[in-house]
Motif scaffolding. Sequence first.
Motif, short mmCIF file in Angstrom:
data_model
loop_
_atom_site.label_atom_id
_atom_site.label_comp_id
_atom_site.label_asym_id
_atom_site.label_seq_id
_atom_site.Cartn_x
_atom_site.Cartn_y
_atom_site.Cartn_z
N ASN A 115 -11.29 -23.24 105.84
CA ASN A 115 -11.18 -24.58 105.26
C ASN A 115 -11.45 -24.59 103.77
OD1 ASN A 115 -10.31 -26.10 107.32
ND2 ASN A 115 -12.34 -26.63 108.09
N THR A 116 -12.32 -23.68 103.29
CA THR A 116 -12.56 -23.66 101.85
C THR A 116 -11.38 -23.05 101.10
OG1 THR A 116 -13.59 -21.50 101.82
CG2 THR A 116 -15.04 -23.37 102.18
N VAL A 117 -10.61 -22.18 101.79
CA VAL A 117 -9.53 -21.48 101.09
C VAL A 117 -8.21 -22.25 101.19
CG1 VAL A 117 -8.10 -19.41 101.13
CG2 VAL A 117 -10.57 -19.21 101.28
N PHE A 118 -7.90 -22.76 102.39
CA PHE A 118 -6.59 -23.38 102.59
C PHE A 118 -6.65 -24.89 102.38
CE2 PHE A 118 -6.02 -19.41 104.76
CZ PHE A 118 -4.71 -19.11 104.47
N ASP A 119 -5.93 -25.38 101.40
CA ASP A 119 -5.75 -26.83 101.28
C ASP A 119 -4.37 -27.17 101.85
OD1 ASP A 119 -4.21 -25.70 99.41
OD2 ASP A 119 -5.21 -26.56 97.68
N SER A 120 -4.01 -28.47 101.80
CA SER A 120 -2.77 -28.89 102.47
C SER A 120 -1.56 -28.23 101.82
CB SER A 120 -2.64 -30.40 102.41
OG SER A 120 -2.53 -30.81 101.08
N GLU A 121 -1.62 -27.97 100.52
CA GLU A 121 -0.50 -27.35 99.83
C GLU A 121 -0.21 -25.97 100.40
OE1 GLU A 121 -1.21 -26.68 95.77
OE2 GLU A 121 0.89 -26.35 95.29
N ARG A 122 -1.31 -25.21 100.61
CA ARG A 122 -1.16 -23.86 101.14
C ARG A 122 -0.64 -23.88 102.57
NH1 ARG A 122 -4.50 -20.84 97.16
NH2 ARG A 122 -4.89 -22.73 96.00
N ILE A 123 -1.14 -24.84 103.38
CA ILE A 123 -0.70 -24.90 104.77
C ILE A 123 0.79 -25.22 104.83
CG2 ILE A 123 -0.91 -26.23 106.90
CD1 ILE A 123 -3.88 -26.53 106.21
N ILE A 124 1.22 -26.22 104.04
CA ILE A 124 2.63 -26.58 104.05
C ILE A 124 3.48 -25.43 103.52
CG2 ILE A 124 4.35 -28.12 103.01
CD1 ILE A 124 2.51 -30.36 103.42
N TYR A 125 2.91 -24.71 102.54
CA TYR A 125 3.65 -23.57 102.02
C TYR A 125 3.85 -22.51 103.09
CZ TYR A 125 4.53 -19.19 99.63
OH TYR A 125 5.05 -17.99 99.26
N ARG A 129 8.58 -23.33 105.42
CA ARG A 129 9.93 -22.81 105.41
C ARG A 129 10.47 -22.62 106.82
NH1 ARG A 129 10.16 -18.05 101.47
NH2 ARG A 129 8.84 -19.50 100.34
N TYR A 130 9.59 -22.21 107.73
CA TYR A 130 10.08 -21.88 109.07
C TYR A 130 9.86 -23.03 110.06
CZ TYR A 130 9.88 -17.51 106.65
OH TYR A 130 10.04 -16.54 105.70
N MET A 131 8.72 -23.70 109.95
CA MET A 131 8.42 -24.79 110.86
C MET A 131 7.97 -26.01 110.04
SD MET A 131 6.22 -22.60 113.57
CE MET A 131 5.43 -21.54 112.40
N PRO A 132 8.91 -26.68 109.36
CA PRO A 132 8.50 -27.75 108.45
C PRO A 132 7.74 -28.87 109.16
CG PRO A 132 10.89 -27.70 108.70
CD PRO A 132 10.37 -26.48 109.37
N PHE A 204 12.11 -26.65 98.29
CA PHE A 204 10.68 -26.45 98.37
C PHE A 204 10.16 -25.91 97.05
CE2 PHE A 204 6.75 -24.52 99.72
CZ PHE A 204 6.28 -25.47 100.60
N PHE A 205 9.18 -26.61 96.52
CA PHE A 205 8.58 -26.13 95.29
C PHE A 205 7.19 -25.58 95.56
CE2 PHE A 205 5.55 -27.02 91.89
CZ PHE A 205 6.06 -26.19 90.92
#
Lengths: 286, 156
Positions: A115-125, A129-132, A204-205
């Motif tokens: 949780n400290t490493v992954f924010d929503s941007e990273r999860i969506i990233y 691409r494969y499971m939007p 996707f940006f």
Amino acid sequence: MKAFRDLHPACATVYFLAVLIIAGFSFNPFFLVPLFFGTLLFYGSVKGCKRAFSSGLKLLLLIVVIAAVNPLFSHNGATVLFFLNDSRITLEALIYGGVLGLAAADAVLIFMCVNTVFDSERIIYLFGRYMPNIGLVISMALGFVPKLRAMYASVSSAQRGLQKSRVKRALRCFSAVITQSMEGAIITSDSMRSRGYGTGKRTFFNRFRVFPRDLIFGSLFIVLFTLSILPLILGDTAFVIYPVTRFSAKGIMSGFGLSASAVLAFFPFLYELTEGLKWKYSISKI
Amino acid sequence: MKRLILITAVILTLCSCSIKLADDYYGSKSDGELSAVISINCSTADDRGKHDGAEILGDYSVKIDESATVFDALKNACRDNRIQLDFKGSGDSVYVSGIDYLYEFDCGSLSGWEYSVDGVFPSVGCNAFKLKGGEKISWLYTCDLGEDIGNKYRED
């Protein structure tokens, strides 16, 4: 310090999957104890010593409770501490409970670090691409709990003067929060539809670039993980608890495995530390 | 008031438990007016290499109280011979899950402990079967739901 966070998300995913598999399947304190301290130290270096200390104490309490409860249900084991109503309370059951608690505490700690490493941007990233859709749902679901909490706090503070009974107040706040969040969900979906979500192919940006260090660390994680999981699969580092606890490490592979898992456990903390020192040193040079 | 009830409950629970050291527990031999012969055998598990030795307890004459059950006889015999015993539940629904570190499911999903009295496998729990004295009890380990020890499972 957030040095580990700056690694590529795929690299961090490899790391966390590796330690999660070790924590879940090893059932061996020689793997679990370094992992406990490594992840706790990493958590402390990101979130501060105070929070790491308090969550470490809570998790220790969890381990103690599970270790104390297990002998009441499991009477296997050769070393009898005492008899409780014709049932034996054994040292082995205590050890089993301790290892079980340790594995649970490790899993909790790993997810705290995730949780400290992954924010929503990273999860969506990662998923985008494969499971939007799944990526969006995971990211929204993770955001929901803190959002609901904040909403509940604000409603509750507004209701404090109006309703004396605590139960009634909690009920009213709960219903208000549910109503508000449902309304929010409808608004969100309306807003998404009016902006044309799902009508065309999406671009996707992202700001994530693969640096050489990501490749190096990623392959290092995979090598260390393979080294530590191999003796577990081959049964070289068997930690048998019942009926008599014994740890047998045979072959050179088991030594490699134990040290590899220790390196893997302390890696994020050490990385954080070295990067912090580098930063400090570079400032003092200016 | 709440705290008082809680404290009383804790004290009552603690009083109802008897705590004994291992030597005290095993030191006292079982005692009683009646006796039964008991044997514990796990040749099925021994064949598969899951246990060292087939015979855990040869025919042993165990002292039991009046109106004792098969489970009481097993408990006394295990205490006299320092054999590990693991069970779940209480009252009529006591279930013996392991004897001498050999547990149910150690030899597959159909394995576990069953008992027979004078060659018959009763279809009641071991703590619901009252003994009159002089019976021959055998505890047998099955790997196939009783079929390999002569107690074929019937659907009815």
